[in-house]
Design a protein around this motif. Structure first.
Motif, short mmCIF file in Angstrom:
data_model
loop_
_atom_site.label_atom_id
_atom_site.label_comp_id
_atom_site.label_asym_id
_atom_site.label_seq_id
_atom_site.Cartn_x
_atom_site.Cartn_y
_atom_site.Cartn_z
N ALA A 124 9.21 5.31 -4.57
CA ALA A 124 7.78 4.91 -5.11
C ALA A 124 7.39 5.25 -6.07
CB ALA A 124 7.33 6.10 -3.80
N GLN A 125 7.67 6.45 -6.81
CA GLN A 125 7.19 6.34 -8.19
C GLN A 125 7.75 5.29 -9.16
OE1 GLN A 125 4.55 7.80 -10.03
NE2 GLN A 125 5.33 7.60 -12.24
N LEU A 126 9.23 5.69 -8.77
CA LEU A 126 10.23 4.63 -9.74
C LEU A 126 9.36 3.04 -9.38
CD1 LEU A 126 12.98 3.94 -11.79
CD2 LEU A 126 14.24 4.07 -9.98
N GLY A 127 9.25 2.80 -7.92
CA GLY A 127 8.49 1.30 -8.11
C GLY A 127 7.74 0.89 -8.75
N LYS A 128 6.92 2.01 -8.89
CA LYS A 128 5.32 1.68 -10.02
C LYS A 128 5.59 1.66 -10.85
CE LYS A 128 1.88 4.51 -7.27
NZ LYS A 128 2.00 5.69 -7.21
N VAL A 129 6.69 1.72 -11.46
CA VAL A 129 7.41 1.54 -13.03
C VAL A 129 8.03 0.08 -13.39
CG1 VAL A 129 9.01 2.62 -14.37
CG2 VAL A 129 6.85 4.30 -13.52
N VAL A 130 8.57 0.05 -12.36
CA VAL A 130 9.70 -1.06 -12.57
C VAL A 130 8.95 -2.56 -12.41
CG1 VAL A 130 12.11 0.52 -12.70
CG2 VAL A 130 11.17 -0.84 -10.55
N PHE A 131 8.54 -1.92 -11.19
CA PHE A 131 7.62 -3.50 -10.91
C PHE A 131 6.50 -3.59 -11.56
CE2 PHE A 131 9.03 -2.44 -6.25
CZ PHE A 131 9.97 -3.69 -6.14
N ALA A 132 5.86 -3.14 -12.59
CA ALA A 132 4.76 -2.85 -13.78
C ALA A 132 5.66 -3.38 -15.13
CB ALA A 132 3.97 -1.91 -13.67
N GLN A 137 4.53 -16.92 5.49
CA GLN A 137 4.55 -15.35 6.39
C GLN A 137 5.61 -14.82 5.47
OE1 GLN A 137 7.93 -18.29 8.17
NE2 GLN A 137 6.57 -18.26 9.80
N GLN A 138 6.15 -14.70 4.03
CA GLN A 138 6.89 -13.93 3.69
C GLN A 138 5.59 -12.87 3.26
OE1 GLN A 138 8.53 -15.68 0.03
NE2 GLN A 138 9.36 -13.60 0.20
N LEU A 139 4.40 -13.62 2.44
CA LEU A 139 3.19 -12.44 2.23
C LEU A 139 2.64 -11.72 2.70
CD1 LEU A 139 1.54 -11.78 -0.62
CD2 LEU A 139 -0.08 -14.11 0.10
N THR A 140 2.53 -12.65 4.49
CA THR A 140 1.69 -11.53 4.94
C THR A 140 2.79 -10.62 6.34
OG1 THR A 140 1.07 -13.57 6.12
CG2 THR A 140 0.98 -11.93 7.83
N ARG A 141 4.13 -11.26 6.25
CA ARG A 141 4.84 -9.78 6.60
C ARG A 141 5.78 -8.74 5.76
NH1 ARG A 141 9.84 -14.46 8.49
NH2 ARG A 141 9.06 -14.83 10.10
N LEU A 142 5.37 -9.26 4.52
CA LEU A 142 5.28 -8.29 3.10
C LEU A 142 4.31 -7.32 3.33
CD1 LEU A 142 7.28 -7.10 1.04
CD2 LEU A 142 6.09 -8.49 -0.36
N MET A 143 3.07 -7.46 3.15
CA MET A 143 2.31 -6.67 3.02
C MET A 143 1.62 -5.98 4.17
SD MET A 143 -0.94 -9.97 2.13
CE MET A 143 -2.25 -8.83 2.40
N ALA A 144 2.20 -6.22 5.43
CA ALA A 144 2.40 -5.71 6.79
C ALA A 144 2.89 -5.09 6.94
CB ALA A 144 2.52 -6.09 7.37
N HIS A 174 2.37 -2.00 4.19
CA HIS A 174 1.09 -1.58 3.59
C HIS A 174 0.65 -2.18 1.84
CE1 HIS A 174 1.67 -0.26 7.07
NE2 HIS A 174 3.03 0.61 6.74
N LEU A 175 1.21 -3.05 1.69
CA LEU A 175 0.80 -3.84 0.27
C LEU A 175 -0.52 -4.55 0.25
CD1 LEU A 175 4.15 -4.59 -1.03
CD2 LEU A 175 2.85 -2.62 -1.85
N ASP A 176 -1.62 -4.61 -0.58
CA ASP A 176 -2.51 -5.22 -1.07
C ASP A 176 -1.78 -6.93 -1.48
OD1 ASP A 176 -2.02 -5.42 -3.71
OD2 ASP A 176 -4.03 -4.25 -3.94
N GLN A 177 -3.27 -8.42 -0.86
CA GLN A 177 -2.24 -9.25 -1.32
C GLN A 177 -1.61 -9.50 -2.51
OE1 GLN A 177 -4.89 -12.49 -0.03
NE2 GLN A 177 -3.31 -13.97 -1.45
N ALA A 178 -2.35 -8.67 -3.60
CA ALA A 178 -1.87 -8.73 -5.44
C ALA A 178 -0.41 -8.33 -6.02
CB ALA A 178 -2.82 -8.91 -5.90
N ALA A 179 -0.18 -7.11 -5.30
CA ALA A 179 0.64 -6.11 -4.71
C ALA A 179 1.95 -6.69 -4.55
CB ALA A 179 0.59 -4.12 -4.07
N ALA A 180 1.81 -7.60 -3.26
CA ALA A 180 3.31 -8.18 -2.10
C ALA A 180 3.08 -9.28 -3.30
CB ALA A 180 2.43 -8.69 -1.00
N GLN A 181 2.68 -10.15 -3.72
CA GLN A 181 1.84 -11.28 -4.85
C GLN A 181 3.50 -10.45 -6.33
OE1 GLN A 181 -1.43 -13.19 -4.63
NE2 GLN A 181 -1.51 -15.12 -3.29
#
Length: 197
Positions: free
Chosen positions: A68-76, A139-146, A149-156
């Motif tokens: 989770a920590q590594l993901g925060k670093v590399v996705f940003a 569909q991709q956005l909705t599935r990823l958020m669900a 457990h991401l908000d729309q901005a993070a999923a996008q």
């Protein structure tokens, strides 16, 4: 002669569902995500290199990678993501290649390479056919958020960080549309498999 199928798709399009279904059909699957986890287990060269590059904050107290920590670093940060890929891709590549050669030596009729970054890493050149699992953008956005457990901005942001799904679809030999029910998806897989023989 072993036939190699490269299986890919976008995040949350249903690639894992197809991979699991192929496994139930008795096909040999080499899953890049599983390999990616194995090359960063405690005591591996991969984990040591990640710790060196990103510091102790990406390592849990028990010595495991804090994804989770590594993901925060590399996705940003695209530079951080690039650095991580430079560490992991050669390790993953060598492991997958070794397993593929073993299965070919065993004369496996079909091997499926389940690789999210199939086109981005040039793996499609080692495949006889490429299959892409796709769905509609909403569909991709909705599935990823669900799912995550991401908000729309993070999923996008996660979807935008990937190679465009439309490009993958354009380059694929087979496009499996996961836009309806699972039975419909399985039917498409069965049809694609029938064309192999």
């Amino acid at each position: 002669m072993t036939k190699v199928i490269g299986l890919t798709g976008g995040i949350a399009t249903g690639k894992s569902t197809v991979s699991q279904y192929l496994k139930t059909k008795g096909l040999k699957i080499i899953d890049a995500d599983i390999v990616a986890r194995q090359v960063v287990e405690p005591g591996t060269k991969g984990l040591a290199l990640i710790q060196e590059a990103f510091g102790n904050e990406v390592i849990n107290p028990d010595g495991n990678l804090n994804r989770a920590q590594l993901g925060k670093v590399v996705f940003a940060d695209s530079h951080a993501r690039q650095k991580l890929n430079q560490i992991l891709h050669p390790l993953i590549f060598r492991t997958i290649l070794g397993r593929l050669e073993d299965l070919k030596a065993q004369r496996c009729p079909v091997v499926v390479l389940d690789i999210p970054l199939l086109f981005e890493t040039g793996w499609e050149q080692r495949c006889d056919l490429t299959w892409v699992v796709a769905c509609f953008p909403q569909q991709q956005l909705t599935r990823l958020m669900a799912r995550d457990h991401l908000d729309q901005a993070a999923a996008q942001a996660r979807i935008a960080a990937q190679y465009p799904l439309t490009e993958k679809m354009a380059r694929a030999d087979v496009v499996l549309m996961n836009d309806n029910d699972q039975a419909g998806l399985y039917h498409q897989v069965d049809q694609a498999l029938a064309k192999l023989s």
